[in-house]
Design a protein around this motif. Sequence first.
Motif, PDB file in Angstrom:
ATOM      1  N   ALA A  69       0.828  -1.206   0.000  1.00 23.78           N
ATOM      2  CA  ALA A  69       0.000   0.000   0.000  1.00 23.78           C
ATOM      3  C   ALA A  69       0.864   1.258   0.000  1.00 23.78           C
ATOM      4  CB  ALA A  69      -0.930  -0.001   1.209  1.00 23.78           C
ATOM      5  N   VAL A  70       1.987   1.217   0.698  1.00 25.56           N
ATOM      6  CA  VAL A  70       2.898   2.367   0.706  1.00 25.56           C
ATOM      7  C   VAL A  70       3.618   2.477  -0.626  1.00 25.56           C
ATOM      8  CG1 VAL A  70       4.986   3.322   1.777  1.00 25.56           C
ATOM      9  CG2 VAL A  70       3.169   2.365   3.212  1.00 25.56           C
ATOM     10  N   ALA A  71       3.977   1.338  -1.222  1.00 27.76           N
ATOM     11  CA  ALA A  71       4.700   1.351  -2.500  1.00 27.76           C
ATOM     12  C   ALA A  71       3.799   1.722  -3.665  1.00 27.76           C
ATOM     13  CB  ALA A  71       5.330  -0.017  -2.750  1.00 27.76           C
ATOM     14  N   ALA A  72       2.506   1.380  -3.582  1.00 32.53           N
ATOM     15  CA  ALA A  72       1.571   1.638  -4.689  1.00 32.53           C
ATOM     16  C   ALA A  72       0.310   2.301  -4.153  1.00 32.53           C
ATOM     17  CB  ALA A  72       1.242   0.326  -5.408  1.00 32.53           C
ATOM     18  N   PRO A  73       0.409   3.562  -3.702  1.00 29.43           N
ATOM     19  CA  PRO A  73      -0.739   4.215  -3.056  1.00 29.43           C
ATOM     20  C   PRO A  73      -1.921   4.462  -3.982  1.00 29.43           C
ATOM     21  CG  PRO A  73       1.047   5.789  -3.434  1.00 29.43           C
ATOM     22  CD  PRO A  73       1.591   4.435  -3.763  1.00 29.43           C
ATOM     23  N   ASP A  74      -1.715   4.346  -5.290  1.00 23.15           N
ATOM     24  CA  ASP A  74      -2.805   4.592  -6.244  1.00 23.15           C
ATOM     25  C   ASP A  74      -3.637   3.342  -6.511  1.00 23.15           C
ATOM     26  OD1 ASP A  74      -0.495   3.462  -7.409  1.00 23.15           O
ATOM     27  OD2 ASP A  74      -1.157   4.029  -9.413  1.00 23.15           O
TER      28      ASP A  74
END
Length: 586
Positions: free
Chosen positions: A435-440
């Motif tokens: 979730a932090v690496a791919a917030p979109d």
Amino acid sequence: MNGGDLLAKCLQHLGVQVAFGLHGGHLDAFLAGCEAVGIRLVDTRHETAAVQAAEGYARMSSKLGVCFVTANSGFSNGIPGLATAFADRSPIVCITSSVPLRDTENNSLQGSIDQVTASSAITKFAHRLTHAEDCPRILAYAVRVALTGAPGPVLLDVPIDVMFSPVHPKLVSHGSISCPLPYAAGPHPDAVKESIKLVMSSQRPVIITGSGASQGQVKPELMAFAERYHIPIFNSSKHIYTCPKTFGLYGGAAQNIALLSNLAKVSPDLVLLLGARTGMFLGGRSGAIIPPGCKLVQVDVDGSEIGRTLPVDVGIVSDLTTFLTAANQYNGSEVDEENKKDEWIALLPALQVPPPSPFESESGVHPESGLLHPYHALKQLFSTVQKDCIVILDGGEASCWALDLAPLCEPSTVIAATGYLGFLGAGFGYVLGCAVAAPDKKIIHIQGDGSAGFHFMELDTYRRFGLDVLTVVVNNSCWGMSRNGQDLLFGSRVPHRPVSSLQPSVDFKSVAQGLGVHAARVSRAEEMDRAVMDCQQRQGPGCIDLIVDRKPTHPMVETMVGPTSDPNVIVVSYYDNIPRPRYDVS
């Protein structure tokens, strides 16, 4: 500047932007240093989840994952995370601290365990820093160890007095802190030639990719390779999808190779293992995915992995991108680009329409209990959630059901969190890191009610950081794989099912709401669509407590247990059965 400041500054210099962990006073100098240089600190409710979040971040971003755990107690909680990263080849740096150097072996607070010794078996490198000035040199070395060759975790133990000690600038040892990483290992020209020879002489080749193919730069070279040599691509369940499903040479999961063999009554005559390891995720020794007698080419950054369990015709120690680039540029006389293997490739479209599930014709509820059928419940869920999401699976039977049905939402990524260790509860950390690496991206987090019990408090972490995560607890009030496995193993011969039951009154909806997370409890099919839509339309995390029956048993469980009525065989659950010994009693 003190040791903690220098450590943080070195991480920033190496491109680190985020670190996951849990506070401890031993780490304060380092944490203050991270704040000063702009490294984002994401704190969890448990150290295991923090280390596994660094692993999830590394797997999603193809960057180095960084975590921090405090001395001894925090380190001990972090050991499972180091173990999963080691088994699953995830490049992470774990920062910990310890008692002052003068107080070693002095019965000091949080000083009983030698952390370097304890972690040496489950890391690629573990070291205790004794002088703050050595930080740049040692950290640069540790990062190189984590990222090169077969990736994996490293641990750096920085005692609290080293953390807080002033740094003497003239004594700083920089080492290779400002040098780029070395170029990746490349294939021998003869190895490329021999592998292309095998491709050209084969009639039914397949590519199987593993976690070594997950880095972004692999994808275009892989697709170009498949198109040039007309080879279908499959992926192991340890590997995120590498190419769009509209790509004509994409065959899906490696398990589809067994299905392809059933449809065509023929098997691959050549398998190219690209960054994939043999073993449990590729059918073990069963021959269902890698058929006996086929030619085998294996490309891996770790030479010891090549030929570990199966004989290999061509073994290539190489970074995958480097090998594929060389193969795509190869112009030897062996290359015949008109050899398109049309009949073999023509079978692929049948895999895009899998055969009907044996559960499709069954009722959506169990006829006796009235509870939702797990297949039908998850089919409806995945048909409702938004497309192009990230799906992360955790648990035993729950993840088996979900893995079959996840393609319904056309996910961008599917990660099975249990990995080579079969580690339950790892999904919470993986979700956080992803979730932090791919917030979109929307993350759909599937848990069993057993695995959910390990780190359910991390929903508080998702809430504090406003992460777009939908956690679904597939709740059947038991350890499903254990209970149904015991049913298969013991039948009516043994009436009891030891330590496989859970409490039906556990209310995950109420727990999630108590953590400030929007939640719903779904026990009927007509409640599903609204519950999913409500969770998706709200900002931040959500949770669905999905009540299902523990039956039927997923076919994968029966395959893993291997029950048989043959009196000459001893069933060894999850491994190959063994012949029953015979004794001469004469």
